[in-house]
Write a protein that holds these residues in place. Structure first.
Motif: not given
Lengths: 1229, 161
Positions: A51, A53-54, A90
């Motif tokens: 992921n 986002a992680v 991101f």
């Protein structure tokens, strides 16, 4: 079960975002390190997640930890991953992390090239902005080279937001890749007149920074900047421009004259202190550069000084500080103007801010006079007592000494006073400057004969009270003064009242705790004192006293004989034996005093610092010759001054010569001179040496230092001869300098000044000091403007010039664009061949054309890219936007005309950097040029003629530069064709052969097309074909239509409403020799097979007489490689992928591949869109992904000339085709 | 400008931006040295000091020191102006900024700085424009973060807002 654990840990990890981390760190103050290490472990886990986002969250936390000082270089690859996220959120974090963590050594940077390029051309301006910002922090030479062209394109972006960023970052690019300066400069110059003030100011910034490093290349911009300066109201811009002028004026005094007025106006009118300060500084700089041969600008100086006074009087400490700082600049050239503000500066000495006091101290140096010296020093002494910090106190101490000793003690009227000050200064605890005080004591005692009596008495007291100084001497340097004290007492012992007592003081056991070199002086001078004592008591009937002295020495010296210091030991034992022998003689009542005194007889005189250099070279002596055959770098000449003398002797006889170049010699001479100048114990030229030099005198001249033995070896006469010659030489020089008047004046003053000294004696005594005065006096006063020989190189501006030249000098030499070699291979190949022979014939007309092409290409491309993003309708509008000044003309002409217009702006005499102007100059030099050009550039010929007129006026000046220009032209034109090439990750320019992905599409006598196909990241069914069209003819190509016969699998994307067989209009026209790039989107269904599409380009060839319709057929080859997209992959994911078992394998062997492994990898990366996952020695894993998400993994091994590639992919036929293509790539080379 | 450092009265680094390439080790060394030097200075002292061959311009705002290194020929006053401008920007953005804002939103502080300075040069002298750019970029971000969060980070929403 396992899943549960994973899930649980994921939840936990999600819980910790940046804020949590920060909070956590704050809550774990005691065990911060431990807490952070657990955090880092968690982050490592998070980075393994798919992921993004992680990952971004983890990277964000890492950035924070990096700031706290933790090493996060291991996560560099993850940062790249986050950077390449398509989501701005991101991407922003990724670029921030990269800008904080990456540096030139970060190896993953080479993976970012394509990503950055993609982001730069993103339709979202913030993507572009964030990429530019990041790039500004971690740009490497490679990145700069690969992206220079993209950034240059962005300089003409429609959005000022992007333009200004692109302009600013160009400076960083120039620094990393100087070759880009020349091609980019014309556009940069255009930006000076950008309609957006932000962009304009950015351009001013960049050019100002460039010009400060190498002003002479920017002189031609002076008129433009002058205009800007008088019109701009933005203080930020004004400051930069004024600073720029500050750099330019030293090169062009006329500019300075012109500047004074607007600058003084600004000084009067502005309310912004920063601007005022800048103006004042520049005026000062201008006046310094004008100082010779110009009418004096006392009004301007007065204005500056007045304004500075206001600053200094301000309650703001910052202004006070800067005011003093600027004042000290004025002081150098206009001391009088500053002196009138003495009151103010003395006031600043009481300021509570130390840095302000230090600045004031600097100024004091220039404002002392005979009258006020004592007063000022007294004040400083008070400060010394009050000063709390040792740094400031030391600074005060050196300043006191500087002030007093300046210009050979010019302002000291009473040396007894000065000696007392020095003695007082020795009471300072913990100062580092004992050495300085000591050298002053020695200097004064030696040079001012009249003071010796007083000095000796003071020194004797010092020696007697040595325990006061030695309290904590081991740490501080104040014990150095004992060195001077002992030497002075010994050398001038005839002035001692009670030599016996001093002798006793010098032989105390405590002396053994002093540093070795001081002990050595003690021992040596004890012997001198001994001689004096003997002399005193000689002839007395009672020889008791003399014998007692001998006894004392014999008792005390053994302590020194045991010293660990060789020097002390040697001297002590030598003297001990001597004394023992004398004692024996004494017991026999032999008179020895005269003989003992003779050991130390002779007088010592100071030598002028320049004396050495002025020794005339005897005939037949070649100083350039090596003395010893094998020339060694560590020549002992540099080591000790004494060695110079002993070495010069043999030079007479030996005349074996080895040539040393002049520079090296000069350098060495300089070094030596400096060393001698800095060595207080280097004996300075003695004016009275003729008188004094009886043989024994010479022997003891260098006694000051330590070894008696060394000078004894030196034959006396030749040395004295040298001194004599040297002295004569110096005097002649002095006469030549016409300093006579000054000399006399000073002599008179000096004579009057020395009240404390006894009359007739001082007359004679002063002579040497005075003559030395004159020699040294010249140094500080004349150093800047007009000292004869060796001072000019020290001129600050010249030094700056040399220093700062370096970065740009390189660029001057190598104006070749990087991409050039790649182009050689493909699109520009023919043209290259064509142009080279012509260049050799110096057909500058051709060059000119070429250059024009480049420029237009650049321009067009930038527009082209914009067009891609927008609808065709808007094109016109955009063009207007980016070239507003040309709005009246037709689109084509606009492009042609833009460079000449900007050239017309430039009217200054020399234009080194302005390529535009230079092209015109080249044109001018060729009489047949107009004929050549006219048919080609019909529309712009008007402009050119205009230009030529102008050029004629400047022809004279430009002639000088012309050669230079030709040179650049060539390179420029060479490189031009490939401007458009979008190359990938080329690693290193040097080791890697140039590569290009553009291959020939089709070609006829009119036009040449090269193309490259790239996958579209966003859409899994689309590829973009970039085609560069190059007009090879002398005619205008227009109405180009690009059409392809669609297949079932691949289709050209046509605009809505167009039929399936309609062609696409190429959105530009091509003037002769110009090339431009267009992009066409194709949709594809299956990507596992390569495919060829037939197509046709139709166009109209328009020449003056006629226009014809032409067509050219071509075949577009969609390789499987073109469906692959360079996608970074980290090793864990890669391992998982291989383990998953979904992939099918295949392999390939390549024989006879003769290239370094990293070249091989770079080729695969570049041509086939792979990225290196991991590389271990001669083995590397690589990864790529197709636009439809197929994973392609390669394991490349090499041994000898065999390369084996094991490959895995979830689509075997795609893999097979890719491998075939790789094979083909390597079979080609 | 060569670099900019933000640190607290306790000597804790809060922000660092390097416009010249230096090794991490060198950066740490410089930071340590400068923090010490600047903190040792008394409040009434002027904001400039000479350090190595550079000039250091610093200014204290509440508990934070803003410290810039500029070259010899650069203008100290305009550097102070830059610092002040940056503080104003932070102030506008966070609404009377405090040290904690910068600690907890350090990436935002960087974004603002990056909009304001680029490669060590002031790129935008208009406060309004800088803030506009940041707001729009944030808007771009927030939309995505929101949709992202609504999917995956539901539990975050309240804490962040």
């Amino acid at each position: 079960m396992a899943l549960k654990i994973v899930k649980g840990s994921i939840d936990r990890m999600f819980d910790k975002n940046l804020q949590d981390l920060v909070r956590g760190i704050r809550n774990h103050k005691e065990d911060e390190a431990k807490y952070i290490s657990t955090c880092i472990d968690e982050i490592k886990q998070e980075l393994k997640q798919d992921n993004i986002a992680v990952k971004a969250n983890a990277v964000c936390k890492l950035t924070y930890l990096q700031m706290l000082g933790y090493d996060v270089s291991w996560a560099a690859f993850n940062i790249v991953e986050v950077m390449s996220s398509s989501k701005f959120t991101f991407k922003r974090i990724g670029y921030l992390a990269a800008s904080q963590c990456f540096h030139e050594g970060t190896d993953v940077i080479m993976l970012t090239t394509n990503q950055i390029r993609k982001d730069l051309s993103s339709p979202n301006q913030y993507d572009t902005g964030v990429a530019l910002t990041g790039l500004s922090c971690f740009v490497t030479p490679d990145l700069a080279r690969d992206l220079a062209n993209d950034i240059m394109t962005l300089m003409s972006h429609t959005k000022p937001y992007i333009r200004k960023k692109a302009v600013l970052i160009m400076y960083k690019v120039f620094l990393k890749y100087p070759e880009s300066l020349r091609p980019a400069f014309p556009r940069l110059k255009e930006k000076l007149e950008d309609p957006d003030p932000g962009v304009q100011s950015a351009a001013v910034n960049v050019i100002c920074e460039l010009a400060r490093r190498n002003p002479k290349n920017y002189l031609s911009l002076a008129p433009l900047f002058f205009k800007l300066m008088t019109s701009s109201t933005n203080n930020w811009v004004l400051i930069k421009i004024i600073k720029l002028f500050g750099a330019l004026t030293p090169l062009e005094p006329r500019l300075g004259k012109k500047l004074i007025e607007p600058l003084t106006n600004l000084i009067h009118s502005t309310s912004a202190m920063s601007l005022l300060y800048e103006c004042v500084n520049t005026v000062i700089a201008v006046l310094i550069s004008l100082s010779s041969g110009m009418p004096n600008h006392s009004a301007s100086i007065q204005l500056c000084v007045q304004k500075l006074r206001i600053l200094i009087e301000d309650s703001d400490q910052n202004l006070k500080y800067l005011g003093l700082l600027a004042m000290s600049k004025i002081l150098k050239t206009h001391p009088k103007s500053v002196q009138s503000h003495k009151d103010l500066i003395l006031q600043c000495l009481d300021d509570k801010d130390e840095s302000i006091r230090l600045r004031a101290l600097d100024l004091l140096y220039g404002m002392v006079s005979k009258k006020n010296l004592m007063e000022i020093v007294k004040k400083l002494m008070l400060h010394v007592d009050k000063a709390e910090g040792t740094t400031y106190r030391d600074e005060l101490l050196t300043k006191i000494i500087d002030i007093c000793s300046q210009s050979n003690y010019q302002y000291i009227t009473n040396f007894e006073w000065y000696i007392s000050i020095l003695v007082e200064l020795t009471r300072l605890e913990g100062t580092r400057h004992g050495h300085l005080i000591a050298s002053q004591m020695l200097d004064v005692a030696i040079r001012v004969k009249a003071i010796r009596g007083f000095a000796v008495a003071q020194m004797a007291t010092l020696l007697d009270n040595a325990h006061l100084l030695t309290g904590n001497t081991q740490r501080n340097g104040i014990c150095e003064v004992l060195y001077a004290a002992a030497w002075i007492c010994g050398e001038f012992s005839e002035h001692l009242e009670d030599p016996m007592q001093t002798l006793e003081a010098m032989l105390r056991p405590k002396v053994a705790t002093l540093p070795g070199h001081i002990q050595a002086v003690y021992v040596q001078n004890a012997a001198k004192l001994f001689a004096t004592v003997l002399q005193k008591h000689e002839g007395e009937t009672d020889s008791q006293a003399a014998q007692e002295t001998s006894q004392l020495l014999i008792e005390r010296l053994p302590l020194f004989v045991q010293s660990a210091n060789l020097e002390v030991q040697e001297r002590a034992s030598c003297i001990l034996q001597l004394v023992k022998y004398i004692q024996k003689l004494q017991q026999k009542n032999v008179e020895v005093a005269d003989e003992v005194t003779a050991l130390f007889a002779g007088e010592l005189n100071p030598v002028a610092p320049k004396a050495q250099k002025k020794v005339p070279i005897p005939e037949g002596l070649d100083l350039d010759a090596w003395i010893n055959e094998p020339p060694s770098e560590s020549e002992s000449e540099d080591e000790k001054p004494k060695a110079v003398f002993s070495k010069e002797e043999p030079k007479h006889s030996r005349t074996r010569h080895t040539e040393v170049d002049e520079k090296e010699l000069a350098r060495r001479r300089e070094v030596r001179k400096q060393e001698q100048a800095n060595n207080p114990f280097y004996i300075k030229a003695s004016p009275s040496s003729q008188k004094v030099f009886d043989a024994p005198g010479v022997e003891h001249i260098p006694v000051v230092q330590i070894d008696l033995s060394v000078p004894l070896k030196v034959p006396g006469m030749p040395m004295s001869d040298q001194y004599v010659k040297l002295e004569e030489e110096r005097r002649q020089k002095d006469k030549a300098d016409k300093k006579k008047k000054d000399k006399k004046k000073k002599r008179e003053k000096r004579g009057k000044g020395r009240k404390g000294d006894s009359g007739p004696e001082s007359e004679e005594d002063i002579t040497p000091a005075q003559q030395v005065d004159i020699v040294t006096e010249e140094m500080p006063e004349n150093a800047l403007p007009s000292d004869d020989d060796d001072k000019d190189p020290n001129d600050p501006h010249k030094a700056l010039d040399i220093d700062l030249d370096k970065p740009l000098a390189d660029s001057e030499k190598l104006p070749v664009r990087t991409h050039r070699p790649e182009v050689l291979k493909s699109p520009a190949e023919d043209r290259e061949n064509e142009s080279v022979p012509q260049e050799s014939k110096k057909k500058s007309s051709k060059e000119k054309k070429e250059k024009k092409k480049d420029k237009e290409k650049d321009r067009k491309r930038s527009k082209e890219e914009k067009k891609k993003k927008k609808k065709h309708k808007e094109v016109e509008e955009e063009l207007m936007e980016s070239q507003p000044e040309e709005a009246v003309q037709s689109e084509d002409t606009k492009e042609m005309a833009a460079p000449p217009t900007s050239a017309e702006e430039v009217t200054a005499p020399s234009s080194a950097a302005a390529v535009d102007t230079s092209s015109a100059a080249a044109a001018d030099s060729e009489p047949d040029e107009p004929k050549d050009t006219e048919p080609e550039d019909t529309k712009s010929s008007k402009h050119k003629k205009k230009k030529q007129k102008k050029e004629k006026e400047e022809k004279e000046k430009k002639k000088k530069k012309r050669h230079h220009h030709h040179h650049h032209h060539r390179h420029h034109s060479d490189g031009g064709g490939e401007d458009s090439v979008q190359n990938g990750t080329v690693e290193d320019e040097e080791p890697l052969p140039p590569m290009s992905n553009y291959s020939l599409l089709a070609e006829n006598s009119y036009i040449k097309m090269v193309y490259d196909i790239q996958g579209n990241h966003q859409d899994e069914s689309k590829v973009v074909v970039s085609v560069i069209f190059e007009n090879k003819s002398d005619s205008f190509l227009k109405s180009m239509e690009f059409n392809v016969l669609d297949s079932l699998n691949s289709k050209l994307q046509r605009p809505d409403g167009a039929g399936p067989h309609d062609g696409l209009t190429v959105p530009f026209q091509l003037p002769p020799g110009v090339s431009n790039e267009a992009r066409f989107v194709f949709s594809v269904q299956s990507i596992v097979m390569p495919q060829k599409l037939k197509g046709t380009l139709t166009f109209i060839v328009k020449s003056e007489e006629s226009s014809t319709h032409e067509k050219l057929d071509f075949k577009l080859h969609f390789t499987c490689t073109s469906y692959l997209i360079t996608t970074p992959c980290y090793s864990d994911a890669y391992a998982k992928l291989l383990e998953s078992g979904d992939l099918k394998g295949s392999s390939l062997r390549l024989e006879g591949v003769n290239m370094p492994f990293h070249h091989l990898l770079a080729r695969i990366c570049f041509h086939h869109h792979f990225s290196v996952v991991e590389r271990i020695d001669s083995c590397a894993s690589m990864y790529s992904r197709s636009i439809q998400g197929h994973h392609v993994c390669l394991l490349v091994k090499t041994s000898d000339q065999t390369v084996s590639i094991d490959a895995k992919c979830d689509e075997p036929s795609l893999l097979g085709n890719v491998l075939d293509e790789i094979k083909q790539t390597f079979s080609k080379c | 400008m060569q670099f900019m450092l933000l640190f607290s009265r306790q000597g804790k680094l809060r922000l660092q931006k390097w416009y010249v390439p230096l090794s991490d080790k060198e950066k740490k060394k410089i930071t340590r040295e400068l923090v010490q030097t600047v903190l040792a200075r008394k409040p009434k002292m002027c904001s400039f000091l000479e350090w190595r061959d550079l000039k250091i311009v610093y200014k204290r705002y509440a508990s934070l020191y803003f410290c810039c290194a500029i070259e010899d020929q650069d203008n100290e006053l305009i550097t102070l102006e830059i610092i002040h401008r940056y503080v104003e920007l932070l102030d506008k953005y966070f609404g009377s900024v405090c040290e904690l804002d910068i600690i907890f939103n350090f990436e935002k502080a960087y974004f603002i700085l990056d909009e304001f300075l680029l490669g060590g040069e002031a790129q935008e002298t208009s406060k309004k424009n800088v803030l506009k750019a940041i707001e729009q970029a944030d808007l771009l971000q927030e939309v995505r973060v929101e949709c992202c969060r609504s999917k995956r980070f539901g539990n975050f929403a309240e804490r962040d807002s």
